[in-house]
Design an enzyme around this catalytic site. Structure first.
Site, PDB file in Angstrom:
ATOM      1  N   GLU A 134      -4.138  11.562  -3.916  1.00  0.00           N
ATOM      2  CA  GLU A 134      -2.402  11.296  -4.755  1.00  0.00           C
ATOM      3  C   GLU A 134      -3.193  10.187  -6.046  1.00  0.00           C
ATOM      4  O   GLU A 134      -3.786   9.825  -6.071  1.00  0.00           O
ATOM      5  CB  GLU A 134      -1.907  10.476  -3.629  1.00  0.00           C
ATOM      6  CG  GLU A 134      -0.657  10.966  -3.080  1.00  0.00           C
ATOM      7  CD  GLU A 134       0.406  10.182  -2.074  1.00  0.00           C
ATOM      8  OE1 GLU A 134       0.611  10.578  -1.271  1.00  0.00           O
ATOM      9  OE2 GLU A 134      -0.159   8.728  -2.040  1.00  0.00           O
ATOM     10  N   PHE A 175      -3.181   7.026  -7.787  1.00  0.00           N
ATOM     11  CA  PHE A 175      -3.079   5.871  -7.429  1.00  0.00           C
ATOM     12  C   PHE A 175      -1.565   4.963  -8.433  1.00  0.00           C
ATOM     13  O   PHE A 175      -2.696   4.738  -9.496  1.00  0.00           O
ATOM     14  CB  PHE A 175      -4.902   5.355  -7.509  1.00  0.00           C
ATOM     15  CG  PHE A 175      -4.057   3.958  -7.459  1.00  0.00           C
ATOM     16  CD1 PHE A 175      -4.437   3.134  -5.618  1.00  0.00           C
ATOM     17  CD2 PHE A 175      -4.537   3.051  -8.050  1.00  0.00           C
ATOM     18  CE1 PHE A 175      -4.531   2.265  -5.452  1.00  0.00           C
ATOM     19  CE2 PHE A 175      -4.636   1.938  -7.740  1.00  0.00           C
ATOM     20  CZ  PHE A 175      -4.665   1.550  -6.998  1.00  0.00           C
ATOM     21  N   HIS A 207       4.741  -1.653  -1.160  1.00  0.00           N
ATOM     22  CA  HIS A 207       4.608  -0.557  -0.227  1.00  0.00           C
ATOM     23  C   HIS A 207       5.711  -1.006   0.194  1.00  0.00           C
ATOM     24  O   HIS A 207       5.921  -2.482   0.924  1.00  0.00           O
ATOM     25  CB  HIS A 207       3.354  -1.279   0.398  1.00  0.00           C
ATOM     26  CG  HIS A 207       3.551  -0.086   1.976  1.00  0.00           C
ATOM     27  ND1 HIS A 207       3.518   0.514   2.189  1.00  0.00           N
ATOM     28  CD2 HIS A 207       4.934  -0.313   2.278  1.00  0.00           C
ATOM     29  CE1 HIS A 207       3.858   1.297   3.325  1.00  0.00           C
ATOM     30  NE2 HIS A 207       4.197  -0.328   3.957  1.00  0.00           N
ATOM     31  N   GLU A 223       8.883   4.986   4.310  1.00  0.00           N
ATOM     32  CA  GLU A 223       7.977   4.517   3.373  1.00  0.00           C
ATOM     33  C   GLU A 223       8.102   4.691   2.454  1.00  0.00           C
ATOM     34  O   GLU A 223       7.722   5.964   1.554  1.00  0.00           O
ATOM     35  CB  GLU A 223       6.321   3.976   4.212  1.00  0.00           C
ATOM     36  CG  GLU A 223       6.053   4.151   5.542  1.00  0.00           C
ATOM     37  CD  GLU A 223       4.268   3.692   5.407  1.00  0.00           C
ATOM     38  OE1 GLU A 223       4.127   2.894   6.206  1.00  0.00           O
ATOM     39  OE2 GLU A 223       3.172   3.964   4.972  1.00  0.00           O
ATOM     40  N   GLU A 256       5.906   8.244   3.201  1.00  0.00           N
ATOM     41  CA  GLU A 256       5.635   9.414   5.153  1.00  0.00           C
ATOM     42  C   GLU A 256       6.598   8.713   6.052  1.00  0.00           C
ATOM     43  O   GLU A 256       7.424   7.247   4.904  1.00  0.00           O
ATOM     44  CB  GLU A 256       4.474   8.990   5.347  1.00  0.00           C
ATOM     45  CG  GLU A 256       3.949   8.008   5.506  1.00  0.00           C
ATOM     46  CD  GLU A 256       2.322   7.493   6.355  1.00  0.00           C
ATOM     47  OE1 GLU A 256       2.432   8.079   7.152  1.00  0.00           O
ATOM     48  OE2 GLU A 256       1.660   6.565   6.030  1.00  0.00           O
ATOM     49  N   ASN A 289       6.697   6.786   9.362  1.00  0.00           N
ATOM     50  CA  ASN A 289       6.037   6.527  10.995  1.00  0.00           C
ATOM     51  C   ASN A 289       7.318   7.148  11.526  1.00  0.00           C
ATOM     52  O   ASN A 289       8.115   6.387  12.455  1.00  0.00           O
ATOM     53  CB  ASN A 289       5.375   5.410  10.588  1.00  0.00           C
ATOM     54  CG  ASN A 289       4.733   5.215  10.245  1.00  0.00           C
ATOM     55  OD1 ASN A 289       3.408   6.290   9.821  1.00  0.00           O
ATOM     56  ND2 ASN A 289       4.762   4.667   8.892  1.00  0.00           N
ATOM     57  N   ARG A 330       7.058   6.080  14.751  1.00  0.00           N
ATOM     58  CA  ARG A 330       7.215   5.235  16.118  1.00  0.00           C
ATOM     59  C   ARG A 330       7.894   4.093  15.782  1.00  0.00           C
ATOM     60  O   ARG A 330       8.514   3.680  14.522  1.00  0.00           O
ATOM     61  CB  ARG A 330       5.422   5.545  16.369  1.00  0.00           C
ATOM     62  CG  ARG A 330       5.353   4.618  14.678  1.00  0.00           C
ATOM     63  CD  ARG A 330       3.549   4.805  14.764  1.00  0.00           C
ATOM     64  NE  ARG A 330       2.707   4.611  14.177  1.00  0.00           N
ATOM     65  CZ  ARG A 330       2.584   4.128  13.365  1.00  0.00           C
ATOM     66  NH1 ARG A 330       3.410   2.730  12.835  1.00  0.00           N
ATOM     67  NH2 ARG A 330       1.673   4.278  11.623  1.00  0.00           N
ATOM     68  N   ARG A 340      -0.439 -10.771  10.253  1.00  0.00           N
ATOM     69  CA  ARG A 340      -1.436 -10.389  11.331  1.00  0.00           C
ATOM     70  C   ARG A 340      -2.455 -10.839  11.865  1.00  0.00           C
ATOM     71  O   ARG A 340      -3.250 -11.065  10.909  1.00  0.00           O
ATOM     72  CB  ARG A 340      -1.584  -9.065  11.147  1.00  0.00           C
ATOM     73  CG  ARG A 340      -0.766  -8.141  10.640  1.00  0.00           C
ATOM     74  CD  ARG A 340      -0.972  -6.470  10.973  1.00  0.00           C
ATOM     75  NE  ARG A 340      -0.014  -5.717  10.435  1.00  0.00           N
ATOM     76  CZ  ARG A 340      -0.138  -4.539  10.578  1.00  0.00           C
ATOM     77  NH1 ARG A 340      -0.743  -3.834  10.911  1.00  0.00           N
ATOM     78  NH2 ARG A 340       1.081  -3.186  10.005  1.00  0.00           N
TER      79      ARG A 340
END
Lengths: 149, 443
Positions: free
Chosen positions: B198, B200, B206, B272, B286, B288, B290, B336
């Site tokens: 792809e 860049f 994001h 996303e 994409e 997700n 879940r 995180r």
């Protein structure tokens, strides 16, 4: 099995109560858990212990102690994880017994937490023995190969 | 109604699912590997089922082993968490064949989104803009594709997620070596070595949208910004996405709902987007299919328990929420905390946590499976907990984050806490709206 002692909301409420008063510390110990809440400056912390009696049986893991033969240098695993001899399945191994290596030669990969960590020889010489099998679990500092200096 | 819920995951997300399932009156059965038999989620679950030995391929990634354990446990539903088998169509089919509800979307949605190339195609069909690029079956094809889109390019695992198997390539002479690395990581993490190329986008943000669907209607729960990443691994996530013009935000949310409707999507999902940091043009990346690691920031600003929504929809309920009922308020930030040594190139730091003092108080949520004496096994990823702070404004949330990180003391393993302290103090972060180059410029 234990039940959940307190929800995150419960802990937040406890802190809100303490925050309004003069207390700096709360220490609750029950048969199932111990919760300590501490004032630290204008903030608060929580830390938890859970009683061992609640713990399911653990699975013991053993690692073999390997002694290094005289005149040999060991190449060790930089991390615990899964050892791979080749960069990808089906690809030729990084090194074979009899190969000459230098300190920067990559001799394998240890996959730890889904990351590929290269294993460098760290010394110069000939690979005399490869001790760890491909895809074997290895401990940190486990001897993977013998190098004759 | 689901009565016996099997949780096919580990760590903080297993504990998170158990909490909601218990609140809803379900009996929880946790499938564990031998390495996790003594973990906090295993102690808290109503029942524990051993799925297999520690290595992923024989436990959490084994469709046969997980389904067998769930059948023995007489589970009527399986929650897959994130990662592992959560977006694996074969797993969802095996569950259905065993008469067990898969808590996730329909197999057709998993197939449509399970592979990034297919996702691109479906995105285009739904009328969403996508980044230039495409498939690369081998090295020659990758080179040709890269020359077509222009360097730098991104190599991505077709079955990927979480940054694994993703590599940035700046020049043609690096392509060969990077493809080998990307394919090896993709194979190890997903059992599928395929990659694609792809263009860049340098100054990109994001931004993702949480959606919920019941197969007939779909709604969104606002945006999240996950631009602070290291090697495509998210470090910090916030909701809503800051410094985004209202019109752009509305267009992104509308596109996400359009995709969910196109798929007749059932369950919780995340769409996303790559957003150009200057023009606010956006490209679908994409979906997700879940629950995501960063779902708590959306919960914090909407008050919606996303795991509860997943379980209700999986059991056959229609959406009880309408778009009008979802009124996000305030601002939330998640960091995180990973067992990694940031001073040693983020080397994983497994071991025993001798002491774990997490922050506490109003507006602070800690999702973790780590208490004093907790074990971080070397077999799995390094996430040991998430600190989620929320406030009325972004400014308040940022201040709360700094204060919370200052009192986070995890001993026994190295963690990314000091890194997050630096991020929280960085003027660019404090101002908000950074792009994915943020980490490179971190002091």
């Amino acid at each position: 099995m234990t039940d959940l002692p307190l929800s995150p909301d419960d802990v937040a409420e406890i802190v809100a109560l303490l925050d309004g008063g003069g207390y700096d510390r709360l220490d609750i110990r029950t048969t199932r858990f111990r919760l300590r809440v501490n004032r630290e400056g204008s903030s608060w912390t929580q830390d938890w212990d859970f009683s061992e009696s609640d713990a399911p049986a653990t699975v013991a893991e053993t690692s073999e102690a390997v002694t290094l033969p005289a005149g040999m240098v060991g190449i060790t695993a930089p991390l615990p994880g899964t050892f791979y001899r080749a960069p990808s399945p089906g690809a030729p191994p990084f090194v074979e017994e009899g190969d000459q290596v230098g300190p920067e030669t990559v001799v394998g990969i240890v996959e730890t937490m889904k990351l590929m960590n290269p294993v460098h020889a760290g010394c110069s010489g000939e690979i005399v023995a490869i001790l760890a099998d491909n895809a074997a679990m290895v401990e940190k500092d486990a001897v993977l190969m013998h190098v004759s200096a | 109604m689901i009565q016996r819920l099997f949780i096919a995951n580990r760590g903080e997300i297993a504990l998170r699912v158990i909490r909601t399932a218990k609140r809803l009156g379900m009996t929880t059965i946790l499938g564990v590997s031998a390495a996790d038999a003594n973990s906090l989620p295993a102690r808290v679950a109503d029942e524990v089922a051993l799925v297999g030995p520690a290595p992923l391929a024989q436990s959490y990634l084994s469709v046969e082993a997980v389904i067998a354990a769930a059948k023995v446990a007489k589970a009527d539903a399986i929650h897959p968490g994130y990662g592992f088998l959560s977006e694996n169509a074969a797993f969802a089919i095996a569950a259905a064949e065993a008469g067990i509800i898969f808590v996730g979307p329909e197999v057709a949605s998993l197939r449509a989104m399970g592979d990034k190339l297919m996702a691109r195609k479906v995105g285009i069909e739904a009328g969403l803009p996508v980044v230039p690029g495409g498939e690369a079956a081998d090295k020659a094809a990758a080179l040709a594709r890269a020359q077509e889109t222009g360097f730098p390019v991104l190599l991505k695992a077709v079955s990927g997620g979480g940054g694994k198997g993703m590599k940035r390539v700046d020049a043609p002479d690096q392509l060969d070596a990077m493809i080998d690395m990307a394919m090896a990581e993709a194979q190890a993490s997903f059992g599928d070595p395929r990659i694609y190329v792809e263009r860049f986008v340098a100054a990109g943000r994001h931004v993702e949208v949480q959606v919920l669907g019941d197969g007939e209607t779909a709604i969104h729960l606002g945006t999240r910004d996950c631009s602070i990443q290291r090697r495509f691994q998210k470090l910090v996530e916030e909701a809503p996405a800051p410094a985004l013009p209202d019109a752009s935000r509305a267009a992104i949310e509308e596109a996400a709902v359009r995709l969910a409707q196109h798929l007749h999507y059932k369950g919780a999902g995340t769409v996303e987007f790559l957003v150009d940091a200057e023009s606010f043009d956006f490209f679908f990346l994409e979906m997700n299919a879940r629950i995501q690691v960063e779902h708590p920031v959306t919960e914090a600003i909407t008050g919606v328990d996303l795991i509860e929504q997943q379980l209700l929809i999986a059991a056959g309920a229609r959406l009880s929420l309408t778009q009008e009922m979802v009124q996000p308020g305030g601002h939330a930030i998640e960091v995180r905390i990973n067992a990694e040594d940031a001073n040693m190139d983020f080397r994983p730091s497994p071991g025993t946590i001798t002491h774990a003092a997490w922050p506490a108080g109003p507006g602070i949520r800690v999702d973790t499976h780590m208490s004093n004496g907790g074990q971080v096994p070397p077999y799995y990823d390094s996430l040991i907990g998430k600190i989620i702070v929320s406030g009325k404004s972004r400014e308040e949330a940022v201040a709360k984050l700094s204060a919370a990180l200052a009192v986070t003391h995890i001993e026994g393993v190295s963690t990314t806490t000091p890194l997050h302290q630096r991020i929280a103090a960085d003027p660019r972060f404090v101002a908000g709206g950074v792009d994915t180059r943020f980490f490179e410029g971190l002091a």
